[in-house]
Design a protein around this motif. Structure first.
Motif, mmCIF file in Angstrom:
data_model
loop_
_atom_site.group_PDB
_atom_site.id
_atom_site.type_symbol
_atom_site.label_atom_id
_atom_site.label_comp_id
_atom_site.label_asym_id
_atom_site.label_seq_id
_atom_site.Cartn_x
_atom_site.Cartn_y
_atom_site.Cartn_z
ATOM 1 N N VAL A 39 0.846 -1.200 0.000
ATOM 2 C CA VAL A 39 0.000 0.000 0.000
ATOM 3 C C VAL A 39 0.875 1.241 0.000
ATOM 4 O O VAL A 39 0.636 2.184 -0.764
ATOM 5 N N ARG A 40 1.894 1.265 0.836
ATOM 6 C CA ARG A 40 2.789 2.426 0.892
ATOM 7 C C ARG A 40 3.531 2.631 -0.426
ATOM 8 O O ARG A 40 3.692 3.763 -0.884
ATOM 9 N N ALA A 41 4.000 1.545 -1.025
ATOM 10 C CA ALA A 41 4.735 1.652 -2.283
ATOM 11 C C ALA A 41 3.840 2.163 -3.407
ATOM 12 O O ALA A 41 4.232 3.056 -4.170
ATOM 13 N N VAL A 42 2.647 1.626 -3.514
ATOM 14 C CA VAL A 42 1.713 2.071 -4.553
ATOM 15 C C VAL A 42 1.322 3.524 -4.311
ATOM 16 O O VAL A 42 1.261 4.326 -5.251
ATOM 17 N N SER A 43 1.103 3.887 -3.071
ATOM 18 C CA SER A 43 0.762 5.264 -2.740
ATOM 19 C C SER A 43 1.885 6.215 -3.145
ATOM 20 O O SER A 43 1.641 7.286 -3.723
ATOM 21 N N ALA A 44 3.114 5.841 -2.861
ATOM 22 C CA ALA A 44 4.258 6.682 -3.223
ATOM 23 C C ALA A 44 4.373 6.813 -4.735
ATOM 24 O O ALA A 44 4.648 7.910 -5.253
ATOM 25 N N MET A 45 4.163 5.725 -5.465
ATOM 26 C CA MET A 45 4.215 5.794 -6.931
ATOM 27 C C MET A 45 3.112 6.696 -7.477
ATOM 28 O O MET A 45 3.352 7.482 -8.405
ATOM 29 N N ASN A 46 1.926 6.591 -6.903
ATOM 30 C CA ASN A 46 0.827 7.447 -7.349
ATOM 31 C C ASN A 46 1.120 8.912 -7.063
ATOM 32 O O ASN A 46 0.864 9.774 -7.909
ATOM 33 N N HIS A 48 4.021 10.331 -6.806
ATOM 34 C CA HIS A 48 5.059 10.758 -7.745
ATOM 35 C C HIS A 48 4.463 11.027 -9.132
ATOM 36 O O HIS A 48 4.787 12.037 -9.769
ATOM 37 N N ALA A 49 3.592 10.144 -9.580
ATOM 38 C CA ALA A 49 2.954 10.330 -10.893
ATOM 39 C C ALA A 49 2.135 11.611 -10.924
ATOM 40 O O ALA A 49 2.192 12.371 -11.902
ATOM 41 N N TRP A 50 1.379 11.883 -9.849
ATOM 42 C CA TRP A 50 0.586 13.104 -9.812
ATOM 43 C C TRP A 50 1.463 14.348 -9.728
ATOM 44 O O TRP A 50 1.125 15.390 -10.309
ATOM 45 N N MET A 52 4.331 14.660 -11.195
ATOM 46 C CA MET A 52 4.798 14.845 -12.566
ATOM 47 C C MET A 52 3.694 15.491 -13.426
ATOM 48 O O MET A 52 3.985 16.373 -14.248
ATOM 49 N N VAL A 53 2.470 15.078 -13.226
ATOM 50 C CA VAL A 53 1.350 15.658 -13.975
ATOM 51 C C VAL A 53 1.195 17.129 -13.633
ATOM 52 O O VAL A 53 1.046 17.980 -14.514
ATOM 53 N N ARG A 54 1.258 17.450 -12.339
ATOM 54 C CA ARG A 54 1.108 18.852 -11.919
ATOM 55 C C ARG A 54 2.238 19.721 -12.451
ATOM 56 O O ARG A 54 2.021 20.863 -12.852
ATOM 57 N N GLU A 55 3.445 19.202 -12.477
ATOM 58 C CA GLU A 55 4.591 19.954 -12.974
ATOM 59 C C GLU A 55 4.492 20.220 -14.475
ATOM 60 O O GLU A 55 5.000 21.237 -14.962
ATOM 61 N N ASN A 56 3.864 19.305 -15.191
ATOM 62 C CA ASN A 56 3.791 19.432 -16.646
ATOM 63 C C ASN A 56 2.459 20.011 -17.126
ATOM 64 O O ASN A 56 2.195 20.026 -18.324
ATOM 65 N N ALA A 57 1.648 20.470 -16.200
ATOM 66 C CA ALA A 57 0.341 21.011 -16.589
ATOM 67 C C ALA A 57 0.461 22.447 -17.045
ATOM 68 O O ALA A 57 1.317 23.186 -16.775
#
Length: 57
Positions: A39-46, A48-50, A52-57
């Protein structure tokens, strides 16, 4: 022996099933600490992905 709260267990399983698309049987077979780590690993990956999305918006 203490029991893990059923609602917490199902929240973790639903979260992992949603993100990993693993069968229920495999998720239920995970040891508690392994499930928490996943759960912690998936949460951290999510997160990080968000980021990246916010930075590139």
């Amino acid at each position: 022996m203490l029991h893990y709260p059923p609602d917490a267990l199902w929240q973790e399983i639903a979260y992992l099933a949603y993100h990993l698309h693993w069968p229920l049987e495999e998720l239920l077979d995970l040891e508690h600490l392994d499930r928490v780590r996943m759960v912690r690993a998936v949460s951290a990956m999510n997160e990080h992905a968000w980021e990246m999305v916010r930075e590139n918006a």
